[in-house]
Design an enzyme around this catalytic site. Structure first.
Site, PDB file in Angstrom:
ATOM      1  CG  ASN A   1      -2.088  -0.918   1.090  1.00  0.00           C
ATOM      2  OD1 ASN A   1      -2.343  -1.460   0.024  1.00  0.00           O
ATOM      3  ND2 ASN A   1      -2.784  -1.128   2.186  1.00  0.00           N
TER       4      ASN A   1
ATOM      5  CG  MET B   1      -2.411   3.743  11.932  1.00  0.00           C
ATOM      6  SD  MET B   1      -4.028   4.428  12.346  1.00  0.00           S
ATOM      7  CE  MET B   1      -3.858   4.560  14.106  1.00  0.00           C
ATOM      8  N   PRO B   2       0.720   2.298   9.850  1.00  0.00           N
ATOM      9  CG  PRO B   2       2.475   0.793  10.160  1.00  0.00           C
ATOM     10  CD  PRO B   2       1.895   2.056  10.685  1.00  0.00           C
ATOM     11  CG  HIS B   3      -4.021   1.272   7.674  1.00  0.00           C
ATOM     12  ND1 HIS B   3      -3.337   2.461   7.855  1.00  0.00           N
ATOM     13  CD2 HIS B   3      -4.930   1.510   6.708  1.00  0.00           C
ATOM     14  CE1 HIS B   3      -3.830   3.370   7.032  1.00  0.00           C
ATOM     15  NE2 HIS B   3      -4.798   2.828   6.321  1.00  0.00           N
ATOM     16  CB  ALA B   4      -3.326  -3.864   4.663  1.00  0.00           C
TER      17      ALA B   4
END
Length: 149
Positions: free
Chosen positions: A49, A65-68
């Site tokens: 991402n 704030m890493p997320h998927a």
């Protein structure tokens, strides 16, 4: 009254050395994997991402704030928190020292977690406390304090 801890002690890593942003994000994601919150595919999606969309995960000065997406491998919602021993940059001017890994089951389930994160990072001194934390309890106190209503 549901007294849910937003952040658990085993979800925090302090004084972490990361060679670059990708390594930092991977460390953050691996905590979620170890805790059974996400599958390893989720960590890869977090990194993909950022490659695709750029450093959109910077949510405050020095905080990422890493997320998927939930379908990328979320098992259970939760967050992880990593404090690096020195800042890492996506690109010049886009540095971070704290990562808050987010695993959300759907678009609504994580609203309370995001509200808590927003509450913590909206206070200027909290950001400094996060960046300089040397004890798990300092961070737990920031995230889990005002739980009783």
């Amino acid at each position: 009254m549901l007294n849910r801890r937003v952040l658990e002690k085993q979800a925090i890593m302090l004084d972490v050395t990361a060679k670059d942003w990708e390594h930092a994000v991977r460390i953050c994601g691996e905590i979620l994997v170890k805790m059974g919150k996400v599958n390893p595919t989720y960590v890869d999606a977090m990194i993909s991402n950022i490659h695709e969309l750029g450093p959109y995960i910077l949510i405050a000065p020095g905080i990422a704030m890493p997320h998927a997406r939930p379908e990328d491998g979320v098992i259970q919602e939760g967050i992880s928190l990593v404090v690096l021993n020195k800042e890492v940059a996506f690109e010049p001017g886009k540095e971070f020292k704290v990562l808050i890994g987010l695993a959300a089951l759907n678009s609504e389930s994580h609203i309370d977690i995001l509200q808590k994160v927003a509450e913590v990072i909206s206070k200027a001194n909290s950001i400094e406390q996060l960046k300089n934390a040397t004890e798990h309890d300092e961070i737990l106190q920031l995230f889990n304090e005002k739980e009783e209503h």
